[in-house]
Design a protein around this motif. Structure first.
Motif, mmCIF file in Angstrom:
data_model
loop_
_atom_site.group_PDB
_atom_site.id
_atom_site.type_symbol
_atom_site.label_atom_id
_atom_site.label_comp_id
_atom_site.label_asym_id
_atom_site.label_seq_id
_atom_site.Cartn_x
_atom_site.Cartn_y
_atom_site.Cartn_z
ATOM 1 N N TYR A 193 -19.970 49.193 28.220
ATOM 2 C CA TYR A 193 -18.554 50.447 27.327
ATOM 3 C C TYR A 193 -18.182 51.540 28.439
ATOM 4 O O TYR A 193 -19.244 52.197 28.382
ATOM 5 C CB TYR A 193 -19.564 50.705 25.959
ATOM 6 C CG TYR A 193 -19.806 48.821 25.284
ATOM 7 C CD1 TYR A 193 -18.727 48.131 24.558
ATOM 8 C CD2 TYR A 193 -20.754 49.087 24.352
ATOM 9 C CE1 TYR A 193 -19.621 47.293 23.544
ATOM 10 C CE2 TYR A 193 -21.529 48.277 24.304
ATOM 11 C CZ TYR A 193 -20.735 47.082 24.007
ATOM 12 O OH TYR A 193 -21.124 45.819 23.404
ATOM 13 N N ARG A 194 -17.176 52.027 27.556
ATOM 14 C CA ARG A 194 -16.591 52.681 28.323
ATOM 15 C C ARG A 194 -16.071 53.412 27.072
ATOM 16 O O ARG A 194 -15.281 52.798 25.597
ATOM 17 C CB ARG A 194 -14.577 52.704 29.202
ATOM 18 C CG ARG A 194 -13.681 53.622 29.153
ATOM 19 C CD ARG A 194 -13.847 54.466 30.105
ATOM 20 N NE ARG A 194 -14.402 54.125 31.346
ATOM 21 C CZ ARG A 194 -14.204 53.849 32.537
ATOM 22 N NH1 ARG A 194 -12.405 54.194 32.670
ATOM 23 N NH2 ARG A 194 -14.431 53.768 33.739
ATOM 24 N N TYR A 195 -17.092 54.999 26.672
ATOM 25 C CA TYR A 195 -16.713 55.154 25.226
ATOM 26 C C TYR A 195 -15.662 56.492 25.636
ATOM 27 O O TYR A 195 -15.494 57.017 26.757
ATOM 28 C CB TYR A 195 -17.690 55.628 25.034
ATOM 29 C CG TYR A 195 -17.847 56.320 23.127
ATOM 30 C CD1 TYR A 195 -19.023 55.518 22.903
ATOM 31 C CD2 TYR A 195 -17.536 58.013 23.161
ATOM 32 C CE1 TYR A 195 -18.479 55.872 21.560
ATOM 33 C CE2 TYR A 195 -18.001 57.780 21.721
ATOM 34 C CZ TYR A 195 -17.902 57.148 21.654
ATOM 35 O OH TYR A 195 -18.341 57.619 19.944
ATOM 36 N N HIS A 196 -14.799 56.678 24.239
ATOM 37 C CA HIS A 196 -13.365 57.409 24.269
ATOM 38 C C HIS A 196 -13.884 58.057 23.707
ATOM 39 O O HIS A 196 -13.526 58.422 22.562
ATOM 40 C CB HIS A 196 -11.806 56.504 24.250
ATOM 41 C CG HIS A 196 -11.420 55.521 24.628
ATOM 42 N ND1 HIS A 196 -12.094 55.371 26.167
ATOM 43 C CD2 HIS A 196 -12.268 54.086 24.665
ATOM 44 C CE1 HIS A 196 -11.622 54.073 26.614
ATOM 45 N NE2 HIS A 196 -11.661 53.441 26.188
ATOM 46 N N CYS A 197 -13.681 59.624 24.219
ATOM 47 C CA CYS A 197 -14.592 60.890 23.025
ATOM 48 C C CYS A 197 -13.553 60.986 21.904
ATOM 49 O O CYS A 197 -13.761 61.666 21.724
ATOM 50 C CB CYS A 197 -14.981 61.479 23.788
ATOM 51 S SG CYS A 197 -16.128 61.648 25.135
ATOM 52 N N GLY A 198 -12.203 61.469 22.957
ATOM 53 C CA GLY A 198 -11.381 61.807 22.107
ATOM 54 C C GLY A 198 -11.003 60.862 20.677
ATOM 55 O O GLY A 198 -10.555 61.772 19.546
ATOM 56 N N ASN A 199 -11.622 60.075 20.331
ATOM 57 C CA ASN A 199 -11.686 58.449 19.291
ATOM 58 C C ASN A 199 -13.013 59.517 17.945
ATOM 59 O O ASN A 199 -12.197 58.655 17.318
ATOM 60 C CB ASN A 199 -11.686 57.255 19.478
ATOM 61 C CG ASN A 199 -10.535 56.903 19.954
ATOM 62 O OD1 ASN A 199 -9.135 58.143 20.039
ATOM 63 N ND2 ASN A 199 -9.753 56.364 20.981
ATOM 64 N N ILE A 200 -13.823 59.997 18.485
ATOM 65 C CA ILE A 200 -14.573 60.151 18.501
ATOM 66 C C ILE A 200 -14.576 61.522 16.264
ATOM 67 O O ILE A 200 -13.851 62.399 16.544
ATOM 68 C CB ILE A 200 -16.428 61.276 18.877
ATOM 69 C CG1 ILE A 200 -16.113 60.044 19.848
ATOM 70 C CG2 ILE A 200 -17.543 61.059 17.751
ATOM 71 C CD1 ILE A 200 -17.261 61.319 21.058
ATOM 72 N N PRO A 201 -15.036 60.570 15.290
ATOM 73 C CA PRO A 201 -15.046 61.506 14.347
ATOM 74 C C PRO A 201 -15.638 62.924 14.313
ATOM 75 O O PRO A 201 -16.448 62.889 14.731
ATOM 76 C CB PRO A 201 -15.365 60.685 13.014
ATOM 77 C CG PRO A 201 -16.279 59.913 13.773
ATOM 78 C CD PRO A 201 -16.318 59.746 14.641
ATOM 79 N N ASP A 202 -15.133 63.824 13.830
ATOM 80 C CA ASP A 202 -15.824 65.385 13.549
ATOM 81 C C ASP A 202 -16.921 65.619 12.881
ATOM 82 O O ASP A 202 -17.672 66.594 12.976
ATOM 83 C CB ASP A 202 -14.132 66.570 13.047
ATOM 84 C CG ASP A 202 -13.830 66.866 14.424
ATOM 85 O OD1 ASP A 202 -14.190 66.348 15.277
ATOM 86 O OD2 ASP A 202 -12.663 66.995 13.814
ATOM 87 N N THR A 203 -16.659 64.815 11.198
ATOM 88 C CA THR A 203 -18.129 64.792 11.041
ATOM 89 C C THR A 203 -19.202 63.581 10.593
ATOM 90 O O THR A 203 -18.646 62.039 10.972
ATOM 91 C CB THR A 203 -17.668 65.051 9.713
ATOM 92 O OG1 THR A 203 -17.051 63.483 8.762
ATOM 93 C CG2 THR A 203 -16.926 66.363 9.011
ATOM 94 N N PRO A 204 -20.102 63.646 10.633
ATOM 95 C CA PRO A 204 -20.929 62.643 10.598
ATOM 96 C C PRO A 204 -20.656 61.243 9.853
ATOM 97 O O PRO A 204 -20.427 61.801 9.153
ATOM 98 C CB PRO A 204 -22.843 63.293 10.784
ATOM 99 C CG PRO A 204 -22.569 64.686 10.239
ATOM 100 C CD PRO A 204 -20.567 64.754 10.048
ATOM 101 N N PRO A 205 -21.095 60.387 10.094
ATOM 102 C CA PRO A 205 -20.937 59.588 9.130
ATOM 103 C C PRO A 205 -21.844 59.182 7.739
ATOM 104 O O PRO A 205 -22.626 60.085 7.748
ATOM 105 C CB PRO A 205 -21.467 57.721 9.863
ATOM 106 C CG PRO A 205 -21.062 58.234 10.813
ATOM 107 C CD PRO A 205 -21.325 59.525 11.006
#
Length: 171
Positions: free
Chosen positions: A147-159
């Motif tokens: 997988y290529r993981y795109h860091c800019g799309n990660i949410p700032d708060t945990p689920p």
């Protein structure tokens, strides 16, 4: 008279294990010429925003879910490989498939790419699954799902499910 310690050592199966731990992800894999497998782990600078749940040990033969990656491997004396599948429900949203079936043979290795913007990692490759394949001569090779993981799309708060698993948790 035989040495009882030698006899005991010969009857205990050999197990080799390699784990990334809680704060790293698998970005590569090395298969030595003798068939031993190692995973290469890293902690990209955007990793602190990632919330995955990993089991205590590697027991799976495959990580078939599109929301998991390989967090560790255990290789038994017979060559059988077991995987530790770390679950991250949002992986399908924040990543894309880079390679579906990348084959690694003994004496070969794979090392994933990192995409940078200055000193910041913006995307990186990680191993989603390892399928062990045996040819007609009994030799192993491994097919990797990358997988290529795109860091800019990660949410700032945990689920919310992640916060409920932390102790102590009160409603």
């Amino acid at each position: 008279m035989r040495d009882p310690l030698l006899l005991l050592l010969l009857t205990i199966p050999t197990v080799l294990s390699d784990y990334c731990g809680e704060h790293k992800v698998p970005f590569g894999m090395e298969v030595h010429k003798n068939g031993n497998v190692n995973i290469l782990c890293s902690r990209p600078n955007c990793h602190e925003k990632k919330y995955a749940e990993c089991p205590e040990r590697a027991t799976a033969t495959s990580c078939p879910s599109n929301s998991s990656w390989v967090g560790g491997v255990t290789q038994h004396a017979d060559g059988g490989l077991r995987l530790m599948c770390c679950e991250y429900d949002l992986l399908p949203i924040y990543s894309t498939v880079q390679y579906e079936k990348l084959t690694i043979r003994p004496g070969e290795y794979f090392e994933g790419d990192e995409q940078m913007d200055g000193d910041t990692v913006t995307a990186f490759d990680l191993i989603g699954n390892i399928d062990q394949v045996t040819d007609s001569n009994g030799n192993y090779s491994y097919n990797l799902l990358i997988y290529r993981y795109h860091c800019g799309n990660i949410p700032d708060t945990p689920p919310s499910w992640y916060m409920k698993k932390q102790w102590p948790y009160w409603e």
